[in-house]
Design a protein around this motif. Sequence first.
Motif, PDB file in Angstrom:
ATOM      1  N   GLU A 235       0.829  -1.211   0.000  1.00  0.00           N
ATOM      2  CA  GLU A 235       0.000   0.000   0.000  1.00  0.00           C
ATOM      3  C   GLU A 235       0.863   1.261   0.000  1.00  0.00           C
ATOM      4  OE1 GLU A 235      -2.600  -0.282   3.325  1.00  0.00           O
ATOM      5  OE2 GLU A 235      -3.692  -2.018   2.544  1.00  0.00           O
ATOM      6  N   LYS A 236       1.920   1.258   0.814  1.00  0.00           N
ATOM      7  CA  LYS A 236       2.818   2.417   0.867  1.00  0.00           C
ATOM      8  C   LYS A 236       3.517   2.624  -0.474  1.00  0.00           C
ATOM      9  CE  LYS A 236       3.737   2.164   5.850  1.00  0.00           C
ATOM     10  NZ  LYS A 236       4.755   1.858   6.899  1.00  0.00           N
ATOM     11  N   LEU A 237       3.938   1.530  -1.098  1.00  0.00           N
ATOM     12  CA  LEU A 237       4.571   1.640  -2.410  1.00  0.00           C
ATOM     13  C   LEU A 237       3.600   2.217  -3.428  1.00  0.00           C
ATOM     14  CD1 LEU A 237       6.599  -1.708  -2.588  1.00  0.00           C
ATOM     15  CD2 LEU A 237       7.565   0.600  -2.753  1.00  0.00           C
ATOM     16  N   GLY A 238       2.342   1.838  -3.311  1.00  0.00           N
ATOM     17  CA  GLY A 238       1.328   2.384  -4.205  1.00  0.00           C
ATOM     18  C   GLY A 238       1.193   3.886  -4.059  1.00  0.00           C
ATOM     19  N   ARG A 239       1.228   4.370  -2.827  1.00  0.00           N
ATOM     20  CA  ARG A 239       1.113   5.820  -2.605  1.00  0.00           C
ATOM     21  C   ARG A 239       2.343   6.557  -3.136  1.00  0.00           C
ATOM     22  NH1 ARG A 239      -1.283   3.998   2.314  1.00  0.00           N
ATOM     23  NH2 ARG A 239       0.637   4.311   3.507  1.00  0.00           N
ATOM     24  N   VAL A 240       3.512   5.970  -2.919  1.00  0.00           N
ATOM     25  CA  VAL A 240       4.737   6.595  -3.434  1.00  0.00           C
ATOM     26  C   VAL A 240       4.721   6.598  -4.962  1.00  0.00           C
ATOM     27  CG1 VAL A 240       7.254   6.428  -3.549  1.00  0.00           C
ATOM     28  CG2 VAL A 240       6.087   5.970  -1.394  1.00  0.00           C
ATOM     29  N   HIS A 241       4.227   5.525  -5.542  1.00  0.00           N
ATOM     30  CA  HIS A 241       4.134   5.442  -6.998  1.00  0.00           C
ATOM     31  C   HIS A 241       3.248   6.555  -7.549  1.00  0.00           C
ATOM     32  CE1 HIS A 241       2.138   3.575 -10.657  1.00  0.00           C
ATOM     33  NE2 HIS A 241       3.399   3.669 -11.025  1.00  0.00           N
ATOM     34  N   GLU A 242       2.104   6.793  -6.925  1.00  0.00           N
ATOM     35  CA  GLU A 242       1.212   7.870  -7.367  1.00  0.00           C
ATOM     36  C   GLU A 242       1.905   9.228  -7.248  1.00  0.00           C
ATOM     37  OE1 GLU A 242      -2.306   7.550  -5.057  1.00  0.00           O
ATOM     38  OE2 GLU A 242      -2.960   5.671  -5.977  1.00  0.00           O
ATOM     39  N   LYS A 243       2.637   9.416  -6.159  1.00  0.00           N
ATOM     40  CA  LYS A 243       3.355  10.672  -5.966  1.00  0.00           C
ATOM     41  C   LYS A 243       4.442  10.856  -7.024  1.00  0.00           C
ATOM     42  CE  LYS A 243       5.991  13.277  -2.498  1.00  0.00           C
ATOM     43  NZ  LYS A 243       6.561  13.239  -1.116  1.00  0.00           N
ATOM     44  N   THR A 244       5.075   9.754  -7.426  1.00  0.00           N
ATOM     45  CA  THR A 244       6.170   9.832  -8.392  1.00  0.00           C
ATOM     46  C   THR A 244       5.686  10.340  -9.744  1.00  0.00           C
ATOM     47  OG1 THR A 244       7.266   8.004  -7.237  1.00  0.00           O
ATOM     48  CG2 THR A 244       8.111   8.570  -9.412  1.00  0.00           C
ATOM     49  N   TYR A 245       4.454   9.982 -10.126  1.00  0.00           N
ATOM     50  CA  TYR A 245       3.893  10.530 -11.364  1.00  0.00           C
ATOM     51  C   TYR A 245       3.912  12.061 -11.324  1.00  0.00           C
ATOM     52  CZ  TYR A 245       1.936   6.386 -13.729  1.00  0.00           C
ATOM     53  OH  TYR A 245       1.765   5.214 -14.434  1.00  0.00           O
ATOM     54  N   ARG A 246       3.588  12.624 -10.172  1.00  0.00           N
ATOM     55  CA  ARG A 246       3.548  14.088 -10.051  1.00  0.00           C
ATOM     56  C   ARG A 246       4.963  14.674 -10.007  1.00  0.00           C
ATOM     57  NH1 ARG A 246      -0.360  12.386  -6.287  1.00  0.00           N
ATOM     58  NH2 ARG A 246       0.994  12.874  -4.506  1.00  0.00           N
ATOM     59  N   VAL A 247       5.838  14.018  -9.253  1.00  0.00           N
ATOM     60  CA  VAL A 247       7.205  14.526  -9.105  1.00  0.00           C
ATOM     61  C   VAL A 247       7.935  14.568 -10.454  1.00  0.00           C
ATOM     62  CG1 VAL A 247       9.479  13.994  -8.122  1.00  0.00           C
ATOM     63  CG2 VAL A 247       7.437  13.851  -6.680  1.00  0.00           C
ATOM     64  N   LEU A 248       7.766  13.516 -11.231  1.00  0.00           N
ATOM     65  CA  LEU A 248       8.512  13.388 -12.485  1.00  0.00           C
ATOM     66  C   LEU A 248       7.773  13.969 -13.696  1.00  0.00           C
ATOM     67  CD1 LEU A 248      10.173   9.862 -12.222  1.00  0.00           C
ATOM     68  CD2 LEU A 248      11.197  12.104 -11.786  1.00  0.00           C
ATOM     69  N   ARG A 249       6.662  14.679 -13.467  1.00  0.00           N
ATOM     70  CA  ARG A 249       5.889  15.191 -14.597  1.00  0.00           C
ATOM     71  C   ARG A 249       6.717  16.028 -15.565  1.00  0.00           C
ATOM     72  NH1 ARG A 249       3.465  13.247 -17.715  1.00  0.00           N
ATOM     73  NH2 ARG A 249       2.800  11.993 -15.935  1.00  0.00           N
ATOM     74  N   PRO A 250       7.590  16.949 -15.110  1.00  0.00           N
ATOM     75  CA  PRO A 250       8.387  17.716 -16.073  1.00  0.00           C
ATOM     76  C   PRO A 250       9.273  16.826 -16.943  1.00  0.00           C
ATOM     77  CG  PRO A 250       8.428  18.783 -13.926  1.00  0.00           C
ATOM     78  CD  PRO A 250       7.799  17.436 -13.717  1.00  0.00           C
ATOM     79  N   LEU A 251       9.810  15.759 -16.367  1.00  0.00           N
ATOM     80  CA  LEU A 251      10.620  14.831 -17.151  1.00  0.00           C
ATOM     81  C   LEU A 251       9.754  14.019 -18.109  1.00  0.00           C
ATOM     82  CD1 LEU A 251      13.138  13.587 -14.472  1.00  0.00           C
ATOM     83  CD2 LEU A 251      13.774  14.330 -16.753  1.00  0.00           C
ATOM     84  N   ALA A 252       8.617  13.559 -17.629  1.00  0.00           N
ATOM     85  CA  ALA A 252       7.738  12.740 -18.471  1.00  0.00           C
ATOM     86  C   ALA A 252       7.180  13.558 -19.636  1.00  0.00           C
ATOM     87  CB  ALA A 252       6.602  12.158 -17.631  1.00  0.00           C
ATOM     88  N   ASP A 253       6.912  14.842 -19.413  1.00  0.00           N
ATOM     89  CA  ASP A 253       6.411  15.685 -20.491  1.00  0.00           C
ATOM     90  C   ASP A 253       7.464  15.839 -21.593  1.00  0.00           C
ATOM     91  OD1 ASP A 253       3.992  16.025 -19.240  1.00  0.00           O
ATOM     92  OD2 ASP A 253       4.486  17.999 -18.404  1.00  0.00           O
TER      93      ASP A 253
END
Length: 202
Positions: A128-146
């Motif tokens: 569950e904790k990994l799932g929450r971190v994973h969701e946060k990572t989408y937001r953190v890395l958005r400039p790179l992913a774009d």
Amino acid sequence: MLDPYELTVHTLTLRQLGSAEHLSDINGLPLAEVEAGLEKAVVESAVMAARGNYMITPAGRRFLDGVYPRAFAALRAESAVTAAMDAFETGVNRQVLTLTTDWQTIEVDGERVPNEHGDLDYDNKIIEKLGRVHEKTYRVLRPLADANPLVDRFLDRIGAALTRAEGGETDYISGVRVDSVHTVWFQMHEHILRLTGQERPE
């Protein structure tokens, strides 16, 4: 950005030994393009063939060292990318490393011992904790992913591993023989370090 040939060679820096199918799964290129790239890379001594698998050579690494500054110059100049990378290293990456350790070991009488995965509540809390971190990572890395859609592909693969772990396939957290969270996270980390020109923290 990298052209298909450069991306094929680059992918072998993320997976040290792999088949054309493995590389296609990672980088999303059509299998035929990966196979053509590998054939060219072998001729140019950038890649070595070994029983249906491939590995990058020192010449291949030198080739990429010349490619990256050109391919990623614009990305590296963006302040949002630098800030995202700093947030990644000091935040979600450290959290995933800690949770992986917690997954692999458990505290008994004040000492860390191997986790035999007999306590489902303990394991499920980590997932569950990994799932929450994973969701946060989408937001953190958005400039790179774009700037580089392959980053999103890595995050989607991590999500797929988490889904399988939630369904009881616990090897998909840190197993080395499958595309586990730990395995794909390592590949993603290596990829974004090469995008940004940074070194892996000790």
